[in-house]
Enzyme design. Structure first.
Site, PDB file in Angstrom:
ATOM      1  N   HIS A 191     -28.195  51.204  63.452  1.00 14.55           N
ATOM      2  CA  HIS A 191     -28.701  52.002  64.120  1.00 14.55           C
ATOM      3  C   HIS A 191     -27.929  53.614  63.809  1.00 14.55           C
ATOM      4  O   HIS A 191     -28.768  54.957  62.782  1.00 14.55           O
ATOM      5  CB  HIS A 191     -29.182  52.438  65.465  1.00 14.55           C
ATOM      6  CG  HIS A 191     -30.255  53.397  65.561  1.00 14.55           C
ATOM      7  ND1 HIS A 191     -31.188  53.215  66.951  1.00 14.55           N
ATOM      8  CD2 HIS A 191     -30.746  53.975  64.531  1.00 14.55           C
ATOM      9  CE1 HIS A 191     -32.396  53.825  66.514  1.00 14.55           C
ATOM     10  NE2 HIS A 191     -31.983  54.595  65.570  1.00 14.55           N
ATOM     11  N   TYR A 222     -35.134  52.717  72.151  1.00 15.28           N
ATOM     12  CA  TYR A 222     -36.149  53.064  71.992  1.00 15.28           C
ATOM     13  C   TYR A 222     -36.874  53.064  73.215  1.00 15.28           C
ATOM     14  O   TYR A 222     -36.922  51.789  74.193  1.00 15.28           O
ATOM     15  CB  TYR A 222     -37.256  52.833  71.365  1.00 15.28           C
ATOM     16  CG  TYR A 222     -36.736  53.603  70.033  1.00 15.28           C
ATOM     17  CD1 TYR A 222     -36.237  54.212  69.649  1.00 15.28           C
ATOM     18  CD2 TYR A 222     -37.580  52.732  69.089  1.00 15.28           C
ATOM     19  CE1 TYR A 222     -35.394  54.755  68.261  1.00 15.28           C
ATOM     20  CE2 TYR A 222     -37.892  53.276  67.875  1.00 15.28           C
ATOM     21  CZ  TYR A 222     -36.440  53.830  67.285  1.00 15.28           C
ATOM     22  OH  TYR A 222     -36.400  54.674  65.949  1.00 15.28           O
ATOM     23  N   SER A 257     -40.433  60.519  60.661  1.00 18.25           N
ATOM     24  CA  SER A 257     -40.923  61.157  60.939  1.00 18.25           C
ATOM     25  C   SER A 257     -41.698  61.493  59.699  1.00 18.25           C
ATOM     26  O   SER A 257     -41.351  63.064  59.099  1.00 18.25           O
ATOM     27  CB  SER A 257     -39.993  62.082  60.807  1.00 18.25           C
ATOM     28  OG  SER A 257     -39.569  61.788  62.124  1.00 18.25           O
ATOM     29  N   PRO A 258     -42.747  60.666  58.871  1.00 16.65           N
ATOM     30  CA  PRO A 258     -43.481  60.771  57.470  1.00 16.65           C
ATOM     31  C   PRO A 258     -44.283  62.181  57.386  1.00 16.65           C
ATOM     32  O   PRO A 258     -44.854  62.635  56.536  1.00 16.65           O
ATOM     33  CB  PRO A 258     -43.856  59.661  57.284  1.00 16.65           C
ATOM     34  CG  PRO A 258     -44.347  58.892  58.466  1.00 16.65           C
ATOM     35  CD  PRO A 258     -42.914  59.602  59.305  1.00 16.65           C
TER      36      PRO A 258
END
Length: 329
Positions: free
Chosen positions: A123, A56, A202-203
């Site tokens: 990941h 990230y 990504s809820p």
């Protein structure tokens, strides 16, 4: 804020966590000071689980968290999860070699300024290694005291079963929301059976489940989204029309759309922990509120009527974005 157990015998974490990809410029420009203010707000709103990764911002997200912890001093108030296994190399995008995962975790610990992370994920799976062998590597990192628990991101239920036979898998991270229901075809059930936490990224559907969805103009400034099938026409127009219906329902219930979306997800199982990410403290307040909102059976039915399974137009990834995640349905 409600709390849930992370994994089979792990720590209690807030039912809503925080996804620290937003500490990078992935979804728009971020500032380090603004990110630290978000961490302050997480504590204010009762969020104590922070999810990051070594890729990230190529370490930026971890560095920001580490600097925040350094400024604060004393004991870390968060349960911290990070990830390794994506290389960003054109020759080999994913690497699950024991040496690579160990080296990358050491780098993460240095940036975070901690001796061990609470949860270390692979990941992305590397096809050069069977998942049993990768799980043995991760188990060794637990024994070495570098991480307290292990997990995987974007794996299939069958892979979870194979990994679980080697070492307890505390968490599986997958996209899951009212706009992405595929985990219900096996992953939600497998995680529940093993006592594995399903960490839902990504809820709020990359803003499709909020009161401020992206329009065609705004997605042009976000590299990941400008070609994503759900955010190109005609799909975007159809999705925005459904968004308007969901916003109206949320308003009738008396909450922001993002709050309702998070609350729906929390109600799908006691082992589910959404990790929304945002640079906005106001939006963080909305998603955090979803962790304490109780929905009646009638509320849940109304949500299903407005956004039935399969309502969202377009695949969740492009062909390139699909490289790495395991498909199983």
């Amino acid at each position: 804020m409600k709390q849930r157990i992370l994994g089979q015998n792990g720590p209690k974490v807030s039912v809503v966590g925080y996804g620290a990809m937003s500490f990078t410029d992935f979804y728009g420009r971020a500032t380090d000071e603004g990110s630290m203010q978000v961490l302050d707000a997480c504590l204010e709103f009762g969020i104590n689980h922070v999810d990051t990764s070594n890729v990230y911002g190529m370490g930026r997200s971890e560095t920001v968290i580490g600097e925040w912890l350094k400024r604060r001093g004393g004991e870390c108030p968060f349960t911290i999860a990070t990830k390794g296994g994506i290389t960003r190399s054109p020759d080999r995008r994913f690497n699950n070699d024991p040496e690579h995962l160990t080296e990358q975790l050491e780098g993460s610990l240095t940036r975070l300024g901690v001796e061990a992370v609470d949860l270390y994920y692979v990941h992305r799976r590397d096809k050069a290694h069977e998942i049993e062998a990768v799980t043995e590597t991760l188990s060794g990192l637990v024994k070495a005291g570098k991480c307290k628990a292990i997990g995987y991101s974007e794996i299939a239920p069958g892979s979870l079963r194979r990994a679980q036979a080697v070492h307890p898998i505390a968490a599986v991270q997958s996209e899951y929301s009212l706009s992405t229901r595929s985990p219900e075809l096996g992953l939600v059930q497998a995680c529940a059976g093993f006592g594995t936490t399903l960490v839902a990224f990504s809820p709020v559907g990359r803003a499709l489940l909020t009161d401020r969805p992206h329009d065609q103009a705004s997605v042009q400034d976000i590299a990941f989204m400008k070609d994503n099938p759900r955010f190109v026409e005609p799909n975007l127009g159809f999705n925005l029309a459904k968004n308007a219906e969901f916003r109206a329902l949320a308003a009738d219930i008396g909450v922001p759309a993002a709050t309702l979306a998070i609350a729906w997800l929390v109600h799908q199982g006691d082992h589910i922990v959404p990790i929304p990410g945002t640079r906005s403290i106001d939006h963080l307040r909305e998603v955090a509120a979803g962790g304490s909102l109780d929905l009646s059976p009638e509320d849940l039915q109304r949500i299903e009527e407005v956004l039935p399974v399969g309502w969202c137009h377009g695949d969740r990834y492009t062909a390139t974005q699909w490289e790495g995640p395991e498909r199983y349905c």
